[in-house]
Enzyme design. Structure first.
Site, PDB file in Angstrom:
ATOM      1  N   SER A   5      -7.791  47.862  -8.091  1.00 58.03           N
ATOM      2  CA  SER A   5      -7.856  46.538  -8.719  1.00 58.03           C
ATOM      3  C   SER A   5      -8.969  46.563  -9.750  1.00 58.03           C
ATOM      4  O   SER A   5      -9.845  47.434  -9.721  1.00 58.03           O
ATOM      5  CB  SER A   5      -8.157  45.474  -7.657  1.00 58.03           C
ATOM      6  OG  SER A   5      -8.502  44.237  -8.232  1.00 58.03           O
ATOM      7  N   TYR A  55     -13.079  42.509  -0.258  1.00 55.64           N
ATOM      8  CA  TYR A  55     -12.062  42.950  -1.208  1.00 55.64           C
ATOM      9  C   TYR A  55     -12.675  43.881  -2.249  1.00 55.64           C
ATOM     10  O   TYR A  55     -12.126  44.952  -2.548  1.00 55.64           O
ATOM     11  CB  TYR A  55     -11.446  41.720  -1.874  1.00 55.64           C
ATOM     12  CG  TYR A  55     -10.249  42.001  -2.747  1.00 55.64           C
ATOM     13  CD1 TYR A  55      -8.991  42.190  -2.193  1.00 55.64           C
ATOM     14  CD2 TYR A  55     -10.371  42.052  -4.134  1.00 55.64           C
ATOM     15  CE1 TYR A  55      -7.873  42.425  -2.989  1.00 55.64           C
ATOM     16  CE2 TYR A  55      -9.265  42.297  -4.944  1.00 55.64           C
ATOM     17  CZ  TYR A  55      -8.033  42.481  -4.366  1.00 55.64           C
ATOM     18  OH  TYR A  55      -6.937  42.720  -5.165  1.00 55.64           O
TER      19      TYR A  55
END
Length: 270
Positions: free
Chosen positions: A140, A153
């Site tokens: 990401s 995350y």
């Protein structure tokens, strides 16, 4: 002149988190080109929906659990006899700052965002070495930069880049290539839920307004569609990327090139 191995027709492609969003789009892209697609996930219903659309084999498994992942790999090998491409797409949440993340939340975010890729890669490696295959890791933009209040995350996605590099270093000599993709905002069910929450907190009228707000300083001024990420994954998971190993491709509409301290000048029309 073509590239050796560029054609994915007939290749066996295993996609974790294959039931929705980016994973489902990757399955559709490979299936459209004649690959044998396997979608892996913990929920049967979305996997079956993808399987009905694409002809994929749906395998219910927890990619972060060694026994479950091993059983999934055994099922794939018994069905197709080989694995050519593994796409580590499974991921999850971890949306709180460190001071508000308890041990269970921390473990859960790393389990979803990191352990899935580690365990599934390990279990697939013998077959991938035999096939001289590819692993594509979906990290990401959060694997390169830190957003607010997303400790689990962010750390998990950063760690995926380290996993990509160590796999590429250790197994490139066996003919296995490993590369990562770092998407920015992508219009998926998970992002939709985030946008709905953001719209509520920011008093915006709609999900579309929320997407427009979070991409206002992205040069392309929009989120990606899952199919756009799937195109990059297909490139890395084929012979067209035959000399790429350990690379990290950013697919974010140009977000990572923005000089944040100059945004105020943009807003001032300068």
């Amino acid at each position: 002149m073509g590239y050796a191995g560029a054609d994915v027709a007939g290749k066996v492609v295993v996609i974790t988190g294959g039931g929705t969003g980016i994973g489902a789009a990757i399955a559709e892209r490979y299936a459209a080109e004649g690959a044998h697609v396997v979608v892996v996930g913990r929920r049967r219903e979305p996997l079956d929906e993808v399987a009905q659309r694409t002809g994929a084999l749906a395998v219910v498994a927890d990619a972060a659990d060694a026994a479950s992942a091993r059983a999934a790999v055994t099922e794939v090998l018994s069905h197709f006899g080989r694995i050519d491409v593994l796409v580590n797409n499974a991921g999850g949440h971890g949306f709180s700052p460190v001071g508000e993340t308890d041990d269970a939340g921390w473990a859960s975010s790393l389990q979803a965002n990191l352990n899935t890729a580690f365990v599934m890669s390990r279990e697939c490696l013998p077959a991938l070495i035999e096939a001289k295959g590819q692993i594509v890791v979906i990290s990401s933009l959060a694997g390169l930069f830190a957003g607010p209040s997303v400790a689990g995350y962010t750390v998990g996605k950063h760690a995926l880049i380290g996993l990509t590099k160590t796999l590429a270093r250790d197994y490139g000599k066996h003919g296995v290539r490993v590369n990562a993709v770092c998407p920015g905002w992508v219009q998926t069910p998970m992002a939709d839920a985030e946008m709905d929450e953001f719209a509520s907190h920011a008093s915006l009228d709609s999900r579309g307004d929320a997407y427009a707000t979070v991409t206002a300083d992205v040069p392309l001024r929009r989120p990606a569609q899952p199919s756009e990420i799937a195109s990059v994954v297909r490139f890395l998971g084929s012979g067209e990327s035959s000399y790429m190993n350990g690379a990290v491709l950013v697919v974010d509409g140009g977000a990572h090139i923005v000089d944040l301290p100059t945004i105020a000048f943009d807003h001032a029309g300068m």
